[in-house]
Write a protein that holds these residues in place. Sequence first.
Motif, mmCIF file in Angstrom:
data_model
loop_
_atom_site.group_PDB
_atom_site.id
_atom_site.type_symbol
_atom_site.label_atom_id
_atom_site.label_comp_id
_atom_site.label_asym_id
_atom_site.label_seq_id
_atom_site.Cartn_x
_atom_site.Cartn_y
_atom_site.Cartn_z
ATOM 1 N N SER A 254 0.820 -1.220 0.000
ATOM 2 C CA SER A 254 0.000 0.000 0.000
ATOM 3 C C SER A 254 0.848 1.261 0.000
ATOM 4 O O SER A 254 0.323 2.371 -0.158
ATOM 5 C CB SER A 254 -0.892 0.014 1.247
ATOM 6 O OG SER A 254 -0.108 0.192 2.423
ATOM 7 N N HIS B 138 2.742 2.035 2.684
ATOM 8 C CA HIS B 138 3.035 2.337 4.079
ATOM 9 C C HIS B 138 4.380 1.727 4.462
ATOM 10 O O HIS B 138 4.738 0.629 4.021
ATOM 11 C CB HIS B 138 1.937 1.774 4.998
ATOM 12 C CG HIS B 138 2.132 2.118 6.447
ATOM 13 N ND1 HIS B 138 2.948 1.388 7.287
ATOM 14 C CD2 HIS B 138 1.611 3.111 7.197
ATOM 15 C CE1 HIS B 138 2.930 1.925 8.487
ATOM 16 N NE2 HIS B 138 2.129 2.977 8.467
ATOM 17 N N ASP C 247 1.815 10.456 7.994
ATOM 18 C CA ASP C 247 1.098 9.370 8.661
ATOM 19 C C ASP C 247 1.358 8.001 8.048
ATOM 20 O O ASP C 247 1.045 6.978 8.672
ATOM 21 C CB ASP C 247 -0.410 9.649 8.629
ATOM 22 C CG ASP C 247 -0.789 10.881 9.431
ATOM 23 O OD1 ASP C 247 -0.002 11.262 10.326
ATOM 24 O OD2 ASP C 247 -1.845 11.477 9.142
ATOM 25 N N GLU C 248 1.904 7.964 6.831
ATOM 26 C CA GLU C 248 2.136 6.668 6.181
ATOM 27 C C GLU C 248 3.490 6.056 6.539
ATOM 28 O O GLU C 248 3.905 5.070 5.941
ATOM 29 C CB GLU C 248 2.034 6.824 4.659
ATOM 30 C CG GLU C 248 0.613 7.044 4.172
ATOM 31 C CD GLU C 248 -0.296 5.881 4.566
ATOM 32 O OE1 GLU C 248 0.031 4.737 4.220
ATOM 33 O OE2 GLU C 248 -1.321 6.132 5.225
#
Length: 600
Positions: A233, A235, A255-256
């Motif tokens: 994804s 992340h 935030d990732e």
Amino acid sequence: MTFQTFDDPGGQGDHAARLAQLRSQMAQDGIDAFIVPRADAHQGEYVADADARLAWLTGFTGSAGFAIVTRDQAGVFIDGRYRVQVKEQVDPAHFTPVPWPETRPSNWLRQSMPAGGRVGFDPWLHTRKEIEAMERGLAGSGLGLIAAEHNPVDAIWADRPAPPVGQARPHEIAFSGETAADKRARLAADLRKHGQAAAFLSLPDSISWLLNIRGNDLPKNPVVQGFAVLSDSGHVTLFSDPAKFDDDLRRFLGDEVSILHPDGLTAALLDLTGPVRIDPATAPEAAFRLLERASTRIMPAPDPVIMPKSRKNPAELRGMREAHLADGVAMVRLLAWLDRQPAGTLTEIDVVKQLEEYRRVAGVFDISFDTICGAGPNGAIVHYRVTQGSNRKIGTDDMLLLDSGGQYRNGTTDITRTLPIGSPPAETIAPYTAVLRGMIGLTQARFPVGVTGAHLDALARQYLWQQGMDYDHGTGHGVGAALCVHEGPVRISRASDLALQPGMILSNEPGYYREGSFGIRIENLVIVTEVEAEENRSMLGFETLTLCPIDTRCVDRGAMARHEIGWLDAYHAMVRDALSPYLDPAERDWLDRATRPLRD
């Protein structure tokens, strides 16, 4: 600011006593031999003080090698770069230098141990590729290869330093040329394309490049040490001491990117959903074993960051060119200063300190490796590092080999120049000219797409070979952009099977070393570029980054071809035009003399 110390960290302590302690600990652990590598869990060339196990045990401080300790032998395995250095650093009464890779460790163990012996290793300090090779080599020997639960060196190292906690910082978009979010998305798409749910990253320079961060965990290499998992994804879970990351950097990462303490890595690998991409050539054996313990599907493949990182984008190339301009000014100031000093008054340390001062003024925040400043016989030690004990006064008949580099915010430099102090010794003229011709021959190479470093290596050696000479190191290594000065996987050597691609940066550094007498090496950094060809075939060549005169006092002009002299004169004209605006009148005068054309 002081960048380099001149003590000898490998030489401190009673290595015989440490060896005896290790053997006692091995007996308690039920193993008959133990492998002590130079590498840490990240397999980098440079290690933190806490991970310098080989130097602590043996005294050997080279950047590659390992030791194998049995109950009655202790072999220190070193390649051709360190054959001289190892003899000066280890105690021959207790440690035996072993030529490697000529001597395979498995063969040495077969000859040194009886059947039934147990050979221990720390699975965090060896790659799967290494362990599989050792297992193949020991097959049928009756020797067992045992993954130790605890490292016996660590068990006896009472005053072992703490792991580094250097402050991390952002690497600005002006230098990186691509946001970390875009990098993560690009590599995540490649994972999905290959049916991989995640990739395990263990190389700090890969992680630092991917996240556009730099750090201070290791001297001379601006990386953040840690491990990471990149999901499909995009992340990233980063396993690194949270104390390294302030609030501003956390906002920069976004935030990732999750930051967890390294203590959480084992549990995370056991919980990871596959298929997991993991590199057998760089990732620790322990990571493979954890994934296998959890029955997670493994897809062995190269670190997905390595190749994108090696192909520099326009912003990275611009930063490297700017860094080399600044570095060239520092080098010219050093060389001009050196020529002004009375003969016989300088030591190697004097030169190192003066060069570091000029680089500090030029904008470096660190050197890119310990400066190699070897006068006379010290120059024959390929990776010589001057200490207070080895510091040599530079004589009037010495050759001085100076290999150095700087870490700038926008780029990394690495340059070698060899110069005579006084009149050139007669025996240096032929090898110096052969080294220079080889460096020029490689620089001028034009080659089709698909050619590897192994194909090009002979171009740099050909004139040495004609005289029965050679050198025992590769001709070129990859270089990072404001990252590690030695960057894989690209290189120019007989062992390289990787095709060169546009945007890669490599060193071009043939040499010659006469033990006990002198060393010669000439090094520029080059960029792989696309070049025009007359036929319908894609061709590549090199653009030179380094800006600094090449000493011509040892050149036999009669041995050089007309096109070689033409290249050198054109290079010197480029250097003169680029650097003159930044020099004072005396320095410009020196540069004018140093770049005077050879062609009549």
